[in-house]
Design an enzyme around this catalytic site. Sequence first.
Site: not given
Ligand code: NPG
Length: 377
Positions: A144, A170, A172, A197, A222, A247, A271, A299
Site C-alpha cells: 500500500s 495499491k 491511495k 484506495d 476500495e 473495507d 481485516k 493491513g
Molecule cells: O500494509 O498494513 C498495511 C497498510 C495497508 O493501506 C493500508 N491500510 O485503509 O487499508 C487502509 C490502510 C490504513 C492505513 C488503515 C492507516 C488505517 C490506518
Amino acid sequence: MPIASAAASVALEGFELRVLHLPLVAPFTTSFGTETVREVIVVRALTSDGDGWGEIVTMAAPLYSSEYTQSAWDVALRWLAPALLDRGRLAPEEVASVLAPFVGHRMVKAGLELAVLDAALRSEGRALGEYFGAVRDRVPSGVSVGIQRDPAALVDAVGGYLDEGYARIKIKIKPGRDIADTAAVRDAFGAITLQVDANSAYTLADVDTLAELDRFDLLLIEQPLQEDDLVDHATLARRLRTPVCLDESIVSAKAAADALALGAASVINIKAGRVGGYLEAVAIHDLCRDAAIPVWCGGMLETGIGRAANAALAALPGFTLPGDVSASSRFYTRDIVTEPAVLEDGHVRVPTGHGLGIEIDPVALEDFTVVRETLTR
Ligand code: NPG
C-alpha cells in the site's frame, strides 16, 4: 470451511497491555492524514498454560474508524479484559460471545481474542495457519503506497516497491489526487496489478471523476464512499466498470452479507481488527467463498504480531487476490519480533511455529513501550 477443530481452553490469569510507539521508515499519507509513528496496543494474555500475544490495531486518532488508542485502552481495561478474566477458563472460540454484550470496539475485541487464541494454540503445539485451514505456505504480498508529494514522487515510490518484488500495488487517492496519480503509475509501469484506495473520501456527486478511473483497468477501487453508504456504493457500483471493494463498511459477517445482497461490492477486504476478530474474519471468508466473491487480507500497519496472523489468514483458499501483507521493512526498521516478515519472491511466508509462530524481541518491546498496565484476576 469453518474452523475444523476447536482450540484448547486456557485458564486466564491476566492481561498485560502496552501502548507502543514504532517509528515508520517514511511518513504514510492517506486521504485522512499522515502518520510518522505507529501508535499501537500490544496485548499479552497471561494464562496458566503459557502466554499469548495479540495486537489492537487502533490508530492514535479516530480518523479511519471511530476507535482510537485511548478509547481502546479504556474499554479494554475497564470492561473487556475484566469480562474475560471473570470467566477464568475459556476457549478462544468463546471470546466473541463473552464480549458480545459490549457494543462496538471491534479492534479491541480482535486483539484480546488473538492473544487468547495464541496462548491456546501454543499450549497445544498447533500453528494458527493450520487451525484456520490454510492451504498455502506463503502468500503473495501487495504493498500500500501512501499519497506522495506529486505524481512523479509516487512513480519513484512505486518503482522502488516493484524492484523489491511486490506482487501488487495499491495507491491511495483522494479528491484532486486521483486521476493524474493513477495515470502516472499506469504510464510508467504498464500492465502491473494496480488498485486504488479512497478511504471514504468521495461522495456520489464524484461519480464522473470515479468513472474516469475505468480507463486504467484497475483490479478494484476500495471504499470510495463513507462507511455507512451501502446503498450509495451499490448505486456507484452500477456506474463503474472498475469493481468496487469495501473495507471500512464491512464491520461483520452480517455487514458483508448485506453489502453483497445490495450489490454494494464485488470484492471484499477482510481485516480482522475491523470485524472484531480473526474468527469473524474466517466467517466472512467462508461466506464470500460460498458466494464466489474474491477477498483479500487488508493491513493496519501491523507489528510482527498482527502481520504473522494476517499471513495465516491470507493463506485460506478464498483469498484469491494479493493482500496488504507486506514485509515488516515496508513500515519498520525495527520490529518487536525476532524474525520480522520478509519478502521472498513477492511472497511472505506463513509462520509454522506454534500459535502465531513468532517470538517477541523483549528488548525491542521494552524500547517501544510508552505505557504499560497489567490486570489480573
Ligand atoms: O500494509 O498494513 C498495511 C497498510 C495497508 O493501506 C493500508 N491500510 O485503509 O487499508 C487502509 C490502510 C490504513 C492505513 C488503515 C492507516 C488505517 C490506518
